[in-house]
Design a protein around this motif. Structure first.
Motif, PDB file in Angstrom:
ATOM      1  N   LYS A  16      -3.474  12.520   7.791  1.00 35.88           N
ATOM      2  CA  LYS A  16      -4.877  12.386   7.358  1.00 35.88           C
ATOM      3  C   LYS A  16      -5.204  13.405   6.285  1.00 35.88           C
ATOM      4  O   LYS A  16      -5.977  13.109   5.360  1.00 35.88           O
ATOM      5  CB  LYS A  16      -5.830  12.531   8.541  1.00 35.88           C
ATOM      6  N   GLN A  17      -4.640  14.612   6.389  1.00 40.41           N
ATOM      7  CA  GLN A  17      -4.860  15.607   5.346  1.00 40.41           C
ATOM      8  C   GLN A  17      -4.392  15.074   3.993  1.00 40.41           C
ATOM      9  O   GLN A  17      -5.106  15.168   2.991  1.00 40.41           O
ATOM     10  CB  GLN A  17      -4.104  16.898   5.669  1.00 40.41           C
ATOM     11  N   LEU A  18      -3.188  14.485   3.974  1.00 42.94           N
ATOM     12  CA  LEU A  18      -2.651  13.964   2.713  1.00 42.94           C
ATOM     13  C   LEU A  18      -3.444  12.746   2.251  1.00 42.94           C
ATOM     14  O   LEU A  18      -3.776  12.618   1.064  1.00 42.94           O
ATOM     15  CB  LEU A  18      -1.177  13.594   2.885  1.00 42.94           C
ATOM     16  N   LYS A  56       3.808   5.830   4.971  1.00 45.69           N
ATOM     17  CA  LYS A  56       2.731   5.277   5.800  1.00 45.69           C
ATOM     18  C   LYS A  56       1.363   5.599   5.184  1.00 45.69           C
ATOM     19  O   LYS A  56       0.446   4.775   5.223  1.00 45.69           O
ATOM     20  CB  LYS A  56       2.823   5.835   7.220  1.00 45.69           C
ATOM     21  N   VAL A  57       1.226   6.798   4.600  1.00 45.75           N
ATOM     22  CA  VAL A  57      -0.035   7.156   3.934  1.00 45.75           C
ATOM     23  C   VAL A  57      -0.271   6.235   2.737  1.00 45.75           C
ATOM     24  O   VAL A  57      -1.378   5.726   2.530  1.00 45.75           O
ATOM     25  CB  VAL A  57       0.001   8.632   3.477  1.00 45.75           C
ATOM     26  N   TYR A  58       0.768   5.983   1.947  1.00 42.38           N
ATOM     27  CA  TYR A  58       0.636   5.070   0.808  1.00 42.38           C
ATOM     28  C   TYR A  58       0.292   3.657   1.281  1.00 42.38           C
ATOM     29  O   TYR A  58      -0.484   2.943   0.637  1.00 42.38           O
ATOM     30  CB  TYR A  58       1.940   5.054   0.004  1.00 42.38           C
ATOM     31  N   GLN A  59       0.872   3.254   2.412  1.00 43.46           N
ATOM     32  CA  GLN A  59       0.555   1.924   2.951  1.00 43.46           C
ATOM     33  C   GLN A  59      -0.912   1.851   3.360  1.00 43.46           C
ATOM     34  O   GLN A  59      -1.587   0.834   3.117  1.00 43.46           O
ATOM     35  CB  GLN A  59       1.450   1.634   4.156  1.00 43.46           C
ATOM     36  N   GLN A  60      -1.432   2.939   3.965  1.00 47.77           N
ATOM     37  CA  GLN A  60      -2.857   2.969   4.340  1.00 47.77           C
ATOM     38  C   GLN A  60      -3.744   2.892   3.099  1.00 47.77           C
ATOM     39  O   GLN A  60      -4.764   2.190   3.093  1.00 47.77           O
ATOM     40  CB  GLN A  60      -3.158   4.248   5.118  1.00 47.77           C
ATOM     41  N   LEU A  61      -3.364   3.615   2.048  1.00 51.73           N
ATOM     42  CA  LEU A  61      -4.139   3.574   0.804  1.00 51.73           C
ATOM     43  C   LEU A  61      -4.130   2.179   0.200  1.00 51.73           C
ATOM     44  O   LEU A  61      -5.134   1.727  -0.368  1.00 51.73           O
ATOM     45  CB  LEU A  61      -3.557   4.577  -0.195  1.00 51.73           C
TER      46      LEU A  61
END
Length: 329
Positions: A16-18, A56-61
C-alpha cells in the motif's frame, strides 16, 4: 521524481505504501499521461520489495484505470478523459490557423463518410448544445469515506467557476445522474475510473482534475531539523494518509509526525499544543489558527503554520474552465 521508499517498520503494508506513492505521482502529474513507469526490477532495486509484490501493485493500478500494460514495452500512465485530445478552439480561423486545419480535416472526414453539409452542421450544433447544457451544472464526486477531499474541490471550484457546483458521494452518483440527466462530473484523478464507469453509460462526461504536487511543502519538510514535531491538518483523511506515507518516505523516523482532520477538535487541540510546525490545506488553515488562539495563553511558543497551495492545480482549473466554455474571451 519522487524517490520511492518503503518503511519496513510501518503499520501500513509495504504494497500500500508503494501503491499510494505511485498513485500520488500520477495524480500530481509527476508521472504524466504516457509516461513509462519503472520496471519491476528497477523498483525492486529502489524499494527492496520483491518483484512479485511490485507486479501486484502494478496490477492494482491497472485495475483502477491509472496505468496500462503494453506487451513487450512496459507499464504506462493511462490517458484519462480528454487529456489526450485537443481542447475546443475559437472559430476565429485567421487568428488560429491550426484550429482551422483541424476543423477542415474533421469536415473532410465526415463528408467522406457520406454525410451532407447539413448533417455535419446538425452534428456540430448538437454537440455544442450538449456541451453547453452539460456545463450548466458541475457535480463533484468522491467516495463517502473521503468527502473531505470533495469539500476541498468544491470550495476551490466555487471560487473559480460562476456556475452551480454540487458535491455528490460516489456511491450516490448513479441515482443523481439519472435524475439530473445532464451535467459534468469532475473528480480527482484518484477516483476517475470509478466515476467514469458510472457516468459513461448515461452519456455524461467525466473530467479528471490533477491535484497539486506539494513540491514546495515537501521541500520545507526535507530541511526541517531532526526530531521536529510536525503536524499535518486536512479536511480529507485520504490526504492525511498519503501525506504520512510521503513524509515517511522522505524523512523516515527523523520527524515526529502528528496528523488530524480539521473536524476532529480533540485531536486538533492536541496537535496544536505539541507541534512546532503545522502544514494545513487552505480550508483547514483558519480552523488551525482559531485552535491556536484558543490555547495561546497555555503555550510558550505557538507553532509555525504553513498553508499549502490549493488541492487542485491552477493549470487543471484553467483546463476545466476551457472544457466548460468558461475561458476568458
Amino acid at each position: 521524481m519522487l524517490q520511492f521508499q518503503i518503511q519496513s517498520d510501518s503499520d501500513i503494508p509495504s504494497s500500500k505504501q508503494l501503491f499510494d506513492q505511485i498513485r500520488f505521482s500520477i495524480a500530481s502529474r509527476q508521472y504524466p499521461p504516457g509516461h513509462r513507469l519503472p520496471s519491476t526490477r528497477q523498483l525492486a532495486t529502489i524499494t527492496g520489495l520483491h518483484r512479485n509484490t511490485i507486479s501486484k501493485v502494478y496490477q492494482q493500478l491497472e485495475e483502477v484505470g491509472l496505468v496500462e500494460s503494453i506487451a513487450g514495452s512496459g507499464i504506462y500512465v493511462k490517458v484519462q478523459g480528454n487529456e489526450g485530445g485537443t481542447l475546443p478552439a475559437s472559430p476565429l480561423f485567421a487568428q488560429y490557423p491550426e484550429a482551422s486545419q483541424l476543423v477542415q480535416k474533421s469536415l473532410d472526414e465526415l463528408l467522406w463518410q457520406g454525410l451532407t453539409i447539413s448533417q455535419v452542421k446538425e452534428l456540430f450544433l448538437a454537440a455544442l448544445d450538449w456541451r453547453l447544457r452539460c456545463s450548466a451544472q458541475v457535480l463533484v464526486t468522491v467516495p463517502t469515506k473521503d468527502l473531505g477531499a470533495g469539500e476541498l474541490i468544491l470550495q476551490e471550484l466555487e471560487k473559480a467557476l460562476a456556475i452551480p457546483v454540487q458535491l455528490v458521494p460516489l456511491e450516490e452518483l448513479a441515482q443523481v445522474l439519472v435524475e439530473t440527466k445532464l451535467g459534468t462530473v469532475v473528480t480527482s484523478s484518484y477516483f476517475f475510473a470509478e466515476a467514469e464507469s458510472i457516468a459513461s453509460p448515461l452519456s455524461i462526461r467525466v473530467i479528471p482534475l490533477n491535484i497539486y504536487d506539494y513540491s514546495k511543502e515537501l521541500d520545507i519538510i526535507k530541511y526541517l531539523p531532526l526530531d521536529t514535531r510536525l503536524g499535518i491538518v486536512s479536511l480529507s483523511p485520504g490526504i492525511l494518509t498519503v501525506a504520512e506515507i510521503l513524509i515517511h518516505s522522505l524523512r523516515g523516523d527523523d520527524l515526529l509526525l502528528i496528523s488530524a482532520q480539521a473536524s476532529d477538535h480533540v485531536k486538533l487541540r492536541g496537535l496544536v499544543r505539541s507541534a512546532q510546525t503545522i502544514i494545513s490545506d487552505p480550508a483547514s488553515y483558519p480552523i488551525v489558527k482559531q485552535a491556536i488562539r484558543a490555547i495561546r495563553d497555555d503555550i510558550i511558543r505557538p507553532p509555525h503554520v504553513i498553508c499549502s497551495e490549493n488541492y487542485i492545480g491552477d493549470k487543471s482549473i484553467q483546463l476545466l474552465k476551457l472544457e466548460l466554455g468558461l475561458g476568458e474571451e
